[in-house]
Design a protein around this motif. Sequence first.
Motif, PDB file in Angstrom:
ATOM      1  N   ALA A  61       0.829  -1.209   0.000  1.00  0.00           N
ATOM      2  CA  ALA A  61       0.000   0.000   0.000  1.00  0.00           C
ATOM      3  C   ALA A  61       0.862   1.257   0.000  1.00  0.00           C
ATOM      4  O   ALA A  61       0.542   2.245  -0.676  1.00  0.00           O
ATOM      5  CB  ALA A  61      -0.927   0.006   1.215  1.00  0.00           C
ATOM      6  N   GLN A  62       1.952   1.245   0.751  1.00  0.00           N
ATOM      7  CA  GLN A  62       2.856   2.400   0.773  1.00  0.00           C
ATOM      8  C   GLN A  62       3.524   2.603  -0.577  1.00  0.00           C
ATOM      9  O   GLN A  62       3.703   3.737  -1.036  1.00  0.00           O
ATOM     10  CB  GLN A  62       3.906   2.208   1.858  1.00  0.00           C
ATOM     11  N   ILE A  63       3.897   1.512  -1.233  1.00  0.00           N
ATOM     12  CA  ILE A  63       4.518   1.618  -2.549  1.00  0.00           C
ATOM     13  C   ILE A  63       3.545   2.215  -3.556  1.00  0.00           C
ATOM     14  O   ILE A  63       3.908   3.092  -4.354  1.00  0.00           O
ATOM     15  CB  ILE A  63       5.020   0.240  -3.020  1.00  0.00           C
ATOM     16  N   ALA A  64       2.296   1.757  -3.494  1.00  0.00           N
ATOM     17  CA  ALA A  64       1.279   2.309  -4.388  1.00  0.00           C
ATOM     18  C   ALA A  64       1.066   3.791  -4.117  1.00  0.00           C
ATOM     19  O   ALA A  64       0.913   4.598  -5.053  1.00  0.00           O
ATOM     20  CB  ALA A  64      -0.029   1.535  -4.211  1.00  0.00           C
ATOM     21  N   GLU A  65       1.061   4.168  -2.848  1.00  0.00           N
ATOM     22  CA  GLU A  65       0.901   5.572  -2.480  1.00  0.00           C
ATOM     23  C   GLU A  65       2.071   6.402  -2.995  1.00  0.00           C
ATOM     24  O   GLU A  65       1.876   7.516  -3.507  1.00  0.00           O
ATOM     25  CB  GLU A  65       0.798   5.699  -0.969  1.00  0.00           C
ATOM     26  N   ALA A  66       3.273   5.865  -2.874  1.00  0.00           N
ATOM     27  CA  ALA A  66       4.467   6.581  -3.339  1.00  0.00           C
ATOM     28  C   ALA A  66       4.422   6.800  -4.852  1.00  0.00           C
ATOM     29  O   ALA A  66       4.795   7.876  -5.340  1.00  0.00           O
ATOM     30  CB  ALA A  66       5.714   5.797  -2.960  1.00  0.00           C
ATOM     31  N   LYS A  67       3.964   5.816  -5.577  1.00  0.00           N
ATOM     32  CA  LYS A  67       3.867   5.955  -7.032  1.00  0.00           C
ATOM     33  C   LYS A  67       2.851   7.029  -7.407  1.00  0.00           C
ATOM     34  O   LYS A  67       3.063   7.803  -8.348  1.00  0.00           O
ATOM     35  CB  LYS A  67       3.499   4.612  -7.658  1.00  0.00           C
ATOM     36  N   GLU A  68       1.745   7.082  -6.661  1.00  0.00           N
ATOM     37  CA  GLU A  68       0.747   8.111  -6.927  1.00  0.00           C
ATOM     38  C   GLU A  68       1.290   9.491  -6.583  1.00  0.00           C
ATOM     39  O   GLU A  68       1.072  10.460  -7.312  1.00  0.00           O
ATOM     40  CB  GLU A  68      -0.526   7.830  -6.121  1.00  0.00           C
ATOM     41  N   ARG A  69       2.038   9.594  -5.476  1.00  0.00           N
ATOM     42  CA  ARG A  69       2.639  10.875  -5.111  1.00  0.00           C
ATOM     43  C   ARG A  69       3.642  11.321  -6.177  1.00  0.00           C
ATOM     44  O   ARG A  69       3.747  12.512  -6.488  1.00  0.00           O
ATOM     45  CB  ARG A  69       3.337  10.777  -3.753  1.00  0.00           C
ATOM     46  N   ALA A  70       4.378  10.380  -6.743  1.00  0.00           N
ATOM     47  CA  ALA A  70       5.330  10.722  -7.809  1.00  0.00           C
ATOM     48  C   ALA A  70       4.595  11.279  -9.021  1.00  0.00           C
ATOM     49  O   ALA A  70       5.045  12.259  -9.645  1.00  0.00           O
ATOM     50  CB  ALA A  70       6.148   9.496  -8.190  1.00  0.00           C
TER      51      ALA A  70
END
Length: 209
Positions: A181-190
């Motif tokens: 979930a954190q990785i997905a969030e990081a990709k969206e933030r990018a």
Amino acid sequence: MRKSSSIAIFAIELMMAAPSEAEEPIPDYSASLTAYNAGDYRTALESWHSLAEQGYAAAQCNLGYIYEQGFGVSQDYTEAMRWYEAAADQGHARAQAFLGQMYEKGMGVPQDHLEALRWYTVAARQSHAWSQSKLGDMYKSGQGVPKDFVLAHMWFNIASAIGDPMASFRRVEVEKSMTPAQIAEAKERARVCMSSGYFDCKMPGQSTP
């Protein structure tokens, strides 16, 4: 003259700063760069000193690097800072990145992670990939900012996308400490960060860059 024992921070790109498309052409710049690449630091130093005094930002950045490393001159962090600041004040991204490192490492100035973060951020907003990767490092380690693997991943992802080949390895490394979930969030933030021109690059409610 001796070289600095510090690791050269731009090993993945041309160390010497070239004029950007926005800068006016620099007289005899190619000749001075050829002299530098041939190890003729004295000739490069004389040329860049003259150009730096005339206000050319790329030459100021190069001159700062020569003093930082001690190429053809006695190593002098104070003089390096002077020229980096002159170029950075003109908006030169690479000089801003060098300033970030000087503050991060405490080279010629007291170590100041907040000031390092500020300069890396200014350069990162000009699509400077190495500075973006350095922001990732700072969030990963919690230097000057609270430790945040999501934002670290975000900056590594962005830096990798625009040209820092080492950033992808750093991104994979930080993923080992993240949930899916954190990785997905990081990709969206990018995605949001890049689409905003690198200005909307923080977590909701976060005040730091």
